[in-house]
Design an enzyme around this catalytic site. Structure first.
Site, PDB file in Angstrom:
ATOM      1  N   CYS A  75      49.603  42.660  37.358  1.00 50.73           N
ATOM      2  CA  CYS A  75      48.174  43.512  36.667  1.00 50.73           C
ATOM      3  C   CYS A  75      46.593  42.931  37.382  1.00 50.73           C
ATOM      4  O   CYS A  75      46.211  41.561  36.835  1.00 50.73           O
ATOM      5  CB  CYS A  75      47.908  43.833  35.242  1.00 50.73           C
ATOM      6  SG  CYS A  75      46.103  44.428  34.704  1.00 50.73           S
ATOM      7  N   CYS A 103      43.828  42.023  34.965  1.00 57.69           N
ATOM      8  CA  CYS A 103      44.094  41.287  33.646  1.00 57.69           C
ATOM      9  C   CYS A 103      44.343  39.908  34.347  1.00 57.69           C
ATOM     10  O   CYS A 103      43.268  39.149  33.883  1.00 57.69           O
ATOM     11  CB  CYS A 103      45.486  41.393  33.084  1.00 57.69           C
ATOM     12  SG  CYS A 103      46.224  42.992  32.714  1.00 57.69           S
TER      13      CYS A 103
END
Length: 147
Positions: free
Chosen positions: A69, A72
């Site tokens: 991600c 993230c």
């Protein structure tokens, strides 16, 4: 009179009783003797998640994330800095949703990153999406111990 708080050791998961007034004195674990606060987010999995969430008297801030991600990965340094800045007023932890799919399903994580704040085992706040440090601290402020 100082209140005793339960703090779960990030190294051995022993539950320690620490006087509230001594949280800032860099307390060590009564069992393994290592520091209770490391300035690092703690990686949790299925095996140790519940103990840390339910046995800590400190608010526990969980970053549900995954290595693939982009947002993230972008937020990881911010979350790390927040751990440095906010301990011992909160415990910051990370849960890799790729590895810990059961935890992600249990907490109905639909997008990542998702941040959740737990106080005495109960989720009290949730935020989806990456935050910068100032907004992360602002969002967490009402939940921090001693604030």
């Amino acid at each position: 009179m100082s209140e005793n708080l339960h703090v779960v050791c990030p190294h051995c998961a022993a539950v320690n009783r620490i006087p509230d007034a001594r949280l800032g004195d860099n307390p060590g674990c009564g069992q393994c003797k290592q520091p209770l606060f490391t300035g690092e987010p703690l990686e949790l999995g299925q095996a140790d998640f519940d103990r840390h969430i339910s046995r800590n008297d400190l608010p526990v801030v969980v970053d549900f994330w995954a290595p693939w991600c982009g947002p993230c990965r972008m937020m990881a340094p911010t979350f790390h800095q927040a751990a440095i800045d906010l301990e011992p007023h909160a415990r910051l932890v990370k849960v890799n949703t790729e590895v810990e799919q059961q935890l992600a399903a249990r907490f109905n994580i639909r997008s990542i990153p998702t941040l959740a704040v737990f106080v005495q085992g109960r989720e009290v706040a949730r935020q989806s999406g990456a935050l910068d440090l100032a907004n992360l601290k602002r969002w967490l402020q009402p939940h921090l111990r001693g604030s």
